[in-house]
Design a protein around this motif. Structure first.
Motif, PDB file in Angstrom:
ATOM      1  N   PRO A 257       0.833  -1.207   0.000  1.00 15.15           N
ATOM      2  CA  PRO A 257       0.000   0.000   0.000  1.00 15.15           C
ATOM      3  C   PRO A 257       0.866   1.254   0.000  1.00 15.15           C
ATOM      4  O   PRO A 257       1.888   1.324   0.687  1.00 15.15           O
ATOM      5  CB  PRO A 257      -0.802  -0.138   1.307  1.00 15.15           C
ATOM      6  CG  PRO A 257      -0.867  -1.616   1.549  1.00 15.15           C
ATOM      7  CD  PRO A 257       0.455  -2.148   1.066  1.00 15.15           C
ATOM      8  N   LEU A 258       0.463   2.223  -0.792  1.00 15.08           N
ATOM      9  CA  LEU A 258       1.244   3.440  -0.938  1.00 15.08           C
ATOM     10  C   LEU A 258       1.503   4.115   0.403  1.00 15.08           C
ATOM     11  O   LEU A 258       2.605   4.632   0.660  1.00 15.08           O
ATOM     12  CB  LEU A 258       0.539   4.407  -1.885  1.00 15.08           C
ATOM     13  CG  LEU A 258       1.220   5.765  -2.100  1.00 15.08           C
ATOM     14  CD1 LEU A 258       2.633   5.591  -2.634  1.00 15.08           C
ATOM     15  CD2 LEU A 258       0.377   6.629  -3.035  1.00 15.08           C
ATOM     16  N   ILE A 259       0.511   4.093   1.289  1.00 18.81           N
ATOM     17  CA  ILE A 259       0.678   4.755   2.582  1.00 18.81           C
ATOM     18  C   ILE A 259       1.778   4.086   3.402  1.00 18.81           C
ATOM     19  O   ILE A 259       2.513   4.745   4.143  1.00 18.81           O
ATOM     20  CB  ILE A 259      -0.665   4.775   3.365  1.00 18.81           C
ATOM     21  CG1 ILE A 259      -0.541   5.708   4.572  1.00 18.81           C
ATOM     22  CG2 ILE A 259      -1.095   3.382   3.768  1.00 18.81           C
ATOM     23  CD1 ILE A 259      -1.852   5.979   5.261  1.00 18.81           C
ATOM     24  N   GLU A 260       1.949   2.769   3.251  1.00 20.68           N
ATOM     25  CA  GLU A 260       3.023   2.070   3.960  1.00 20.68           C
ATOM     26  C   GLU A 260       4.380   2.369   3.328  1.00 20.68           C
ATOM     27  O   GLU A 260       5.389   2.472   4.037  1.00 20.68           O
ATOM     28  CB  GLU A 260       2.756   0.568   3.986  1.00 20.68           C
ATOM     29  CG  GLU A 260       1.586   0.157   4.863  1.00 20.68           C
ATOM     30  CD  GLU A 260       1.512  -1.345   5.065  1.00 20.68           C
ATOM     31  OE1 GLU A 260       2.443  -2.058   4.620  1.00 20.68           O
ATOM     32  OE2 GLU A 260       0.530  -1.814   5.659  1.00 20.68           O
ATOM     33  N   ALA A 261       4.402   2.506   2.004  1.00 17.98           N
ATOM     34  CA  ALA A 261       5.655   2.860   1.331  1.00 17.98           C
ATOM     35  C   ALA A 261       6.122   4.242   1.766  1.00 17.98           C
ATOM     36  O   ALA A 261       7.319   4.466   2.014  1.00 17.98           O
ATOM     37  CB  ALA A 261       5.475   2.808  -0.183  1.00 17.98           C
ATOM     38  N   LEU A 262       5.178   5.183   1.866  1.00 16.10           N
ATOM     39  CA  LEU A 262       5.525   6.521   2.335  1.00 16.10           C
ATOM     40  C   LEU A 262       6.010   6.483   3.780  1.00 16.10           C
ATOM     41  O   LEU A 262       6.962   7.198   4.147  1.00 16.10           O
ATOM     42  CB  LEU A 262       4.312   7.446   2.205  1.00 16.10           C
ATOM     43  CG  LEU A 262       3.879   7.800   0.778  1.00 16.10           C
ATOM     44  CD1 LEU A 262       2.524   8.493   0.791  1.00 16.10           C
ATOM     45  CD2 LEU A 262       4.923   8.682   0.101  1.00 16.10           C
ATOM     46  N   GLU A 263       5.375   5.667   4.597  1.00 16.91           N
ATOM     47  CA  GLU A 263       5.800   5.531   5.988  1.00 16.91           C
ATOM     48  C   GLU A 263       7.223   4.986   6.080  1.00 16.91           C
ATOM     49  O   GLU A 263       8.018   5.410   6.925  1.00 16.91           O
ATOM     50  CB  GLU A 263       4.827   4.605   6.733  1.00 16.91           C
ATOM     51  CG  GLU A 263       5.096   4.486   8.227  1.00 16.91           C
ATOM     52  CD  GLU A 263       4.070   3.627   8.925  1.00 16.91           C
ATOM     53  OE1 GLU A 263       4.355   3.183  10.059  1.00 16.91           O
ATOM     54  OE2 GLU A 263       2.976   3.396   8.356  1.00 16.91           O
ATOM     55  N   THR A 264       7.562   4.061   5.172  1.00 21.43           N
ATOM     56  CA  THR A 264       8.912   3.500   5.159  1.00 21.43           C
ATOM     57  C   THR A 264       9.935   4.557   4.759  1.00 21.43           C
ATOM     58  O   THR A 264      11.004   4.678   5.370  1.00 21.43           O
ATOM     59  CB  THR A 264       8.980   2.309   4.182  1.00 21.43           C
ATOM     60  OG1 THR A 264       8.049   1.301   4.599  1.00 21.43           O
ATOM     61  CG2 THR A 264      10.371   1.711   4.166  1.00 21.43           C
ATOM     62  N   PHE A 265       9.631   5.345   3.715  1.00 17.62           N
ATOM     63  CA  PHE A 265      10.549   6.417   3.316  1.00 17.62           C
ATOM     64  C   PHE A 265      10.695   7.460   4.422  1.00 17.62           C
ATOM     65  O   PHE A 265      11.767   8.065   4.583  1.00 17.62           O
ATOM     66  CB  PHE A 265      10.051   7.090   2.030  1.00 17.62           C
ATOM     67  CG  PHE A 265      10.674   6.543   0.786  1.00 17.62           C
ATOM     68  CD1 PHE A 265      11.957   6.933   0.395  1.00 17.62           C
ATOM     69  CD2 PHE A 265       9.989   5.635  -0.009  1.00 17.62           C
ATOM     70  CE1 PHE A 265      12.532   6.420  -0.756  1.00 17.62           C
ATOM     71  CE2 PHE A 265      10.568   5.111  -1.166  1.00 17.62           C
ATOM     72  CZ  PHE A 265      11.849   5.510  -1.541  1.00 17.62           C
ATOM     73  N   ASN A 266       9.633   7.667   5.185  1.00 21.99           N
ATOM     74  CA  ASN A 266       9.658   8.668   6.244  1.00 21.99           C
ATOM     75  C   ASN A 266      10.639   8.300   7.365  1.00 21.99           C
ATOM     76  O   ASN A 266      11.044   9.147   8.149  1.00 21.99           O
ATOM     77  CB  ASN A 266       8.248   8.842   6.828  1.00 21.99           C
ATOM     78  CG  ASN A 266       8.145  10.057   7.725  1.00 21.99           C
ATOM     79  OD1 ASN A 266       7.751   9.961   8.873  1.00 21.99           O
ATOM     80  ND2 ASN A 266       8.481  11.220   7.188  1.00 21.99           N
ATOM     81  N   ARG A 267      11.050   7.035   7.431  1.00 19.33           N
ATOM     82  CA  ARG A 267      12.059   6.633   8.406  1.00 19.33           C
ATOM     83  C   ARG A 267      13.432   7.191   8.061  1.00 19.33           C
ATOM     84  O   ARG A 267      14.313   7.269   8.916  1.00 19.33           O
ATOM     85  CB  ARG A 267      12.142   5.100   8.479  1.00 19.33           C
ATOM     86  CG  ARG A 267      10.876   4.437   8.982  1.00 19.33           C
ATOM     87  CD  ARG A 267      10.958   2.919   8.832  1.00 19.33           C
ATOM     88  NE  ARG A 267       9.750   2.267   9.319  1.00 19.33           N
ATOM     89  CZ  ARG A 267       9.480   0.978   9.166  1.00 19.33           C
ATOM     90  NH1 ARG A 267      10.351   0.200   8.540  1.00 19.33           N
ATOM     91  NH2 ARG A 267       8.361   0.462   9.629  1.00 19.33           N
ATOM     92  N   HIS A 268      13.593   7.557   6.783  1.00 18.66           N
ATOM     93  CA  HIS A 268      14.900   8.028   6.313  1.00 18.66           C
ATOM     94  C   HIS A 268      14.904   9.501   5.912  1.00 18.66           C
ATOM     95  O   HIS A 268      15.977  10.073   5.723  1.00 18.66           O
ATOM     96  CB  HIS A 268      15.349   7.186   5.114  1.00 18.66           C
ATOM     97  CG  HIS A 268      15.477   5.719   5.424  1.00 18.66           C
ATOM     98  ND1 HIS A 268      16.648   5.153   5.858  1.00 18.66           N
ATOM     99  CD2 HIS A 268      14.559   4.706   5.378  1.00 18.66           C
ATOM    100  CE1 HIS A 268      16.465   3.850   6.071  1.00 18.66           C
ATOM    101  NE2 HIS A 268      15.209   3.559   5.775  1.00 18.66           N
ATOM    102  N   HIS A 269      13.724  10.101   5.769  1.00 22.14           N
ATOM    103  CA  HIS A 269      13.635  11.495   5.336  1.00 22.14           C
ATOM    104  C   HIS A 269      12.615  12.237   6.195  1.00 22.14           C
ATOM    105  O   HIS A 269      11.565  11.691   6.537  1.00 22.14           O
ATOM    106  CB  HIS A 269      13.212  11.581   3.853  1.00 22.14           C
ATOM    107  CG  HIS A 269      14.168  10.922   2.911  1.00 22.14           C
ATOM    108  ND1 HIS A 269      15.221  11.578   2.333  1.00 22.14           N
ATOM    109  CD2 HIS A 269      14.230   9.632   2.462  1.00 22.14           C
ATOM    110  CE1 HIS A 269      15.885  10.741   1.552  1.00 22.14           C
ATOM    111  NE2 HIS A 269      15.308   9.551   1.618  1.00 22.14           N
TER     112      HIS A 269
END
Length: 321
Positions: A257-269
């Motif tokens: 899910p896109l919202i989970e992908a964004l959450e994953t990127f948010n760990r690094h940015h």
């Protein structure tokens, strides 16, 4: 002393003992994480350090000197009285410190261990546990560890952790994520806790996954996604090293899910985002991306999904096209 404070003091005693033996780099980092996790940890640690410091100020020669000063005959009665009063006060203080130090509860169980570990945005860190298990925390992950002689309990509060578990059949290794419980005797796997789901990937060995309604067993190459709908199991190729991908700076999504992908990127940015649509469950993304290339990922999304993107002061707004 209540159980919580007793537990904290037991951890303090263990850290002080490790300090006396000499902390290695990993232990020093773990101690700092533990002190930063709770102000009560820091206060208890400082109080115990002060008691140790006070105790080191008294030696056998000090005690002999006190006794000699009391029995010296040429001192005046008033002087003797004053010296005796001062010495008595010193010994009273010392007695209080000794009583507190010697009678303060200490862990009698050598298998007992408690600690908390956290990582910051963009930080990936390995931690070695006393049972020789290893934790690898992805960015913005948080976990607490509580071992005794019956089980090894880990509470994953957020983020992704790779577990390389040392076998101990007498003490099952348990991970609690809020919506699920993972139990293992000895294996290597990852657990990724997001806001609405938990994903378990087994690199080798076998684990048990349980939620409120169901219990299943996972083997090498199995992926389980646990959310409000239940437990969904799929397969992956262990030879692709998906479990370790994040350690190499790669973020891999498979119908995520896109919202989970964004959450994953948010760990690094450091950015915020809004999905301006009520129905975004059908917005899924697949592929391998570099954790450092957020901008490229965002720019790609409108080409593979029916969405529009606006970036307002580092806040990403995503709406259906």
């Amino acid at each position: 002393m209540d159980r919580h404070n007793l537990s904290i003091q037991q951890q303090v005693d263990r850290w002080l003992e490790l300090e006396r033996q000499g902390l290695n780099q990993q232990q020093a980092l773990a101690l700092q994480h533990w002190l930063d996790a709770d102000s009560k940890h820091f206060l208890a640690y400082q109080e115990s350090k002060q008691i140790e410091l006070l105790l080191t100020q008294f030696s056998e020669q000090d005690v002999q000197s006190f006794e000699q000063s009391i029995t010296t005959s040429h001192q005046s009665t008033q002087s003797v009285y004053q010296n005796t009063w001062a010495i008595a006060a010193c010994f009273a203080l010392l007695s209080i410190c000794l009583f507190s130090y010697l009678n303060w509860p200490t862990p009698l169980n050598p298998a007992a261990f408690q600690a908390s570990y956290q990582t910051k945005r963009g930080e990936i860190t390995d931690f070695k546990l006393p049972d020789q298990s290893t934790l690898t925390l992805d960015a913005k992950a948080s976990i607490s560890v509580d071992f005794d002689d019956e089980q090894r309990v880990n509470k994953l509060l957020k983020g992704r952790v790779v577990f390389d578990v040392a076998s101990d059949r007498a003490r099952p290794f348990v991970i609690e994520t809020g919506n699920s419980t993972i139990t293992v005797l000895g294996t290597r796997f990852s657990v990724d806790r997001k806001s609405n789901s938990t994903r378990v990937m087994v690199d080798h060995g076998r684990v048990s996954v349980q939620n409120k309604h169901k219990r299943i067993e996972l083997n090498k190459g199995d992926v389980a996604t646990i959310n409000a709908s239940g437990i969904e199991v799929s397969k992956f190729d262990p030879e692709l090293n998906l479990v370790d991908a994040f350690k190499l700076g790669r973020l891999m999504f498979d119908n995520t899910p896109l919202i989970e992908a964004l959450e994953t990127f948010n760990r690094h940015h450091d950015f915020s985002y809004t999905l301006a649509t009520k129905h975004h469950d059908d917005l899924v993304i697949s592929g391998t991306f570099s954790a450092s290339e957020l901008e490229n990922f965002i720019n790609l999304l409108p080409h593979v999904l029916p969405i529009e993107i606006k970036n307002i002061n580092n806040h990403i707004i995503i709406s259906k096209r």
